[in-house]
Motif scaffolding. Structure first.
Motif, PDB file in Angstrom:
ATOM      1  N   ASP A  11       2.764  58.814  -1.704  1.00 22.39           N
ATOM      2  CA  ASP A  11       4.190  58.992  -1.419  1.00 22.39           C
ATOM      3  C   ASP A  11       4.947  59.082  -2.746  1.00 22.39           C
ATOM      4  O   ASP A  11       4.961  58.124  -3.521  1.00 22.39           O
ATOM      5  CB  ASP A  11       4.699  57.806  -0.571  1.00 22.39           C
ATOM      6  CG  ASP A  11       6.201  57.890  -0.292  1.00 22.39           C
ATOM      7  OD1 ASP A  11       6.791  58.980  -0.470  1.00 22.39           O
ATOM      8  OD2 ASP A  11       6.787  56.860   0.111  1.00 22.39           O
ATOM      9  N   GLN A 186       8.064  64.051   4.605  1.00 24.69           N
ATOM     10  CA  GLN A 186       8.150  62.586   4.569  1.00 24.69           C
ATOM     11  C   GLN A 186       8.790  61.997   5.828  1.00 24.69           C
ATOM     12  O   GLN A 186       8.343  60.982   6.352  1.00 24.69           O
ATOM     13  CB  GLN A 186       8.951  62.139   3.339  1.00 24.69           C
ATOM     14  CG  GLN A 186       8.194  62.354   2.032  1.00 24.69           C
ATOM     15  CD  GLN A 186       9.000  61.937   0.821  1.00 24.69           C
ATOM     16  OE1 GLN A 186      10.077  61.354   0.934  1.00 24.69           O
ATOM     17  NE2 GLN A 186       8.494  62.239  -0.357  1.00 24.69           N
ATOM     18  N   ASP A 208      14.806  57.612   7.825  1.00 22.22           N
ATOM     19  CA  ASP A 208      14.189  56.877   6.715  1.00 22.22           C
ATOM     20  C   ASP A 208      15.190  56.879   5.561  1.00 22.22           C
ATOM     21  O   ASP A 208      15.455  57.912   4.939  1.00 22.22           O
ATOM     22  CB  ASP A 208      12.875  57.567   6.298  1.00 22.22           C
ATOM     23  CG  ASP A 208      12.196  56.853   5.137  1.00 22.22           C
ATOM     24  OD1 ASP A 208      12.880  56.542   4.148  1.00 22.22           O
ATOM     25  OD2 ASP A 208      10.976  56.618   5.195  1.00 22.22           O
ATOM     26  N   THR A 369       6.666  55.850   5.096  1.00 22.66           N
ATOM     27  CA  THR A 369       6.142  57.189   4.777  1.00 22.66           C
ATOM     28  C   THR A 369       4.659  57.110   4.435  1.00 22.66           C
ATOM     29  O   THR A 369       3.848  57.917   4.913  1.00 22.66           O
ATOM     30  CB  THR A 369       6.916  57.800   3.587  1.00 22.66           C
ATOM     31  OG1 THR A 369       8.297  57.805   3.906  1.00 22.66           O
ATOM     32  CG2 THR A 369       6.458  59.214   3.306  1.00 22.66           C
TER      33      THR A 369
HETATM   34 MG   LIG Z   1      10.727  57.468   0.794  1.00 22.36          MG
END
Ligand SMILES: [Mg+2]
Ligand SMILES: Nc1ncnc2c1ncn2[C@@H]1O[C@H](COP(=O)(O)OP(=O)(O)OP(=O)(O)O)[C@@H](O)[C@H]1O
Length: 427
Positions: A11, A186, A208, A369
């Motif tokens: 990520d 993501q 998110d 994520t």
């Molecule tokens: Mg993030």
């Protein structure tokens, strides 16, 4: 017993770069290693310096490998920054074969047909996600394989990303000596980590809240119907506090986590916090309400942007599952209440579930994520169980399969070197 596969995810966040290595037995994810370092070379989810970002990636991967005790050479990586657009599209094909039974090849063809939309020259299609199939006019089919019929249709959600942003993510992975097995948006990865199928069925909005972006994924009747990336996140709150309190970003971040709140009136008037503004030798007392006065408007702006993303898809009543907040920024006190007020929907903060091993560390919204990317990787394993097919999936900048033996062995060498000389990693 089911065969164990190893899945690795990367990520590239605006505030942290993290890598996880997990074993997958066909059902559960067992986390073996997690490595995390502060981000370098990435702004608002987009790569701005390949070398710096690659250094951070190599460090995070090293750390995960050390914990897991195994080297890795391929990852599923998330992307977010740059211009991301999405569209819903429909594909239609005739079912092939004398038996008129839908097979894998028919599904592949109909998904290919759904890709026939106009794509801006600086973008490319990253995901074609089926929402529902229609077989001979019968709508609402989730899995068409094996059904009888002569006409197969699909409604699909198509996600396009900027060529530059995607190429740069892949270049960063390559520069760190890693193959890119798959890429995933993501926001979709995060959603997969924190919501259940039943919520997708009822209608749900997942947001998110990262450091630099807010990634939104909206589900209805079990399918993804809309995605968007808003270029505002928790770091903007920190920036506002730094200006309002006349302190540096580190101090503002610390104060935000310790005493930040979005709702002024829920903070008792007599609560004071201690902090040291820039240029002061000694600490001063600041009313905690003053923090909320600074944070409140920014939180409301973020909630309004989430509300606008929802409104574009239809009325709030379509989302009985409410709004699910995740990402580190969702930990800001009072934010779920603000989102609830703005959207008129129930709102909760969620962390990834169903991860074991050292997964307890990852049951935190900021890893949504990463866990989602691992799940995405397990899906690739299920789909591409034939090794040759899996290798063909490897992403690279030019679109051909990359197999750079030198870089892979360089990484192995580095790993063994680090394993036997742990002190070289010191400080
Ligand atoms: Mg993030
Ligand atoms: N306890 C907390 N209270 C308030 N905010 C927090 C807390 N913990 C983390 N944050 C905020 O979360 C943000 C980082 O979240 P996260 O780790 O999900 O971002 P990222 O994945 O690096 O960024 P992005 O997804 O935007 O690329 C930062 O703005 C940080 O200030």
């Amino acid at each position: 017993m089911s065969r164990l596969n190893t899945v690795c995810a990367l990520d590239l966040g605006t505030t942290k770069v993290c890598c996880a290595i997990a074993e997958y037995d066909g059902e559960d994810l067992h986390i073996l290693g997690l490595g995390e370092v502060p981000t370098r070379g990435i702004r608002k989810g987009a790569v701005v310096d390949i070398d710096l970002a690659a250094e951070a990636v190599a460090e995070a991967v090293d750390a995960a490998e050390q914990v897991a005790g195994i080297p890795i050479d391929a990852v599923v990586v998330g992307f977010s920054g740059g211009r991301i657009t999405s569209a819903n599209s429909r594909g239609v094909v005739a079912v092939a074969g004398a038996r008129r039974e839908v097979r894998d090849a028919d599904v592949d063809r109909v998904l290919e047909a759904a890709r026939a939309i106009s794509v801006p020259s600086d973008q490319r299609i990253v995901h074609v996600l089926p929402q529902q199939f229609t077989v001979d006019g019968q709508e609402g089919v989730k899995d068409a394989i094996g059904m009888s019929g002569s006409r197969l249709e699909v409604d699909a959600h198509i996600i396009m990303g900027s060529n530059t942003a995607l190429n740069n993510v892949i270049k960063v992975a390559h520069a760190a000596g890693l193959e890119v097995e798959d890429v995933a948006l993501q926001g979709i990865a995060s959603a997969e980590a924190v919501i259940q199928e039943e919520e997708m069925e009822r209608g749900v909005v997942v947001a998110d809240i990262g450091g630099g972006t807010t990634d939104i994924a909206i589900y209805r009747k079990g399918s993804l119907i809309a995605t968007s990336v808003i270029p505002v996140g928790g770091n903007h709150v920190t920036g506002d506090l730094a200006v309002g309190l006349r302190c540096d970003l580190d101090a503002a971040e610390e104060v935000k986590r310790r005493a930040g709140h979005c709702l002024q009136l829920t903070v008792p008037a007599d609560v004071m916090i201690t902090m040291t503004p820039m240029g002061y030798d000694a600490s001063v007392q600041v009313p905690a309400r003053y923090l909320a006065e600074i944070i409140g408007p920014r939180a409301r702006e973020m909630a309004m942007l989430i509300q606008q993303a929802i409104t574009k898809t239809g009325p709030a009543s379509l989302y009985a599952g409410g709004v699910v907040l995740t990402g580190g920024g969702a930990l800001l006190r009072g934010f779920p209440e603000v989102v609830q007020q703005e959207t008129d929907l129930p709102c909760r903060v969620a962390a990834p579930f169903d991860v074991d091993g050292i997964g307890h560390e990852m049951r935190d919204p900021q890893y949504a994520t990463l866990v989602g990317l691992l799940r995405w990787g397990t899906r690739s394993i299920r789909v591409a169980h034939v090794k040759g097919k899996k290798q063909q999936r490897a992403f690279n900048v030019t679109g051909t399969t990359r197999h750079n033996q030198t870089q892979v062995s360089e990484r192995l060498n580095r790993w063994f070197r680090d394993l036997f000389t742990p002190s070289s990693k010191g400080n």
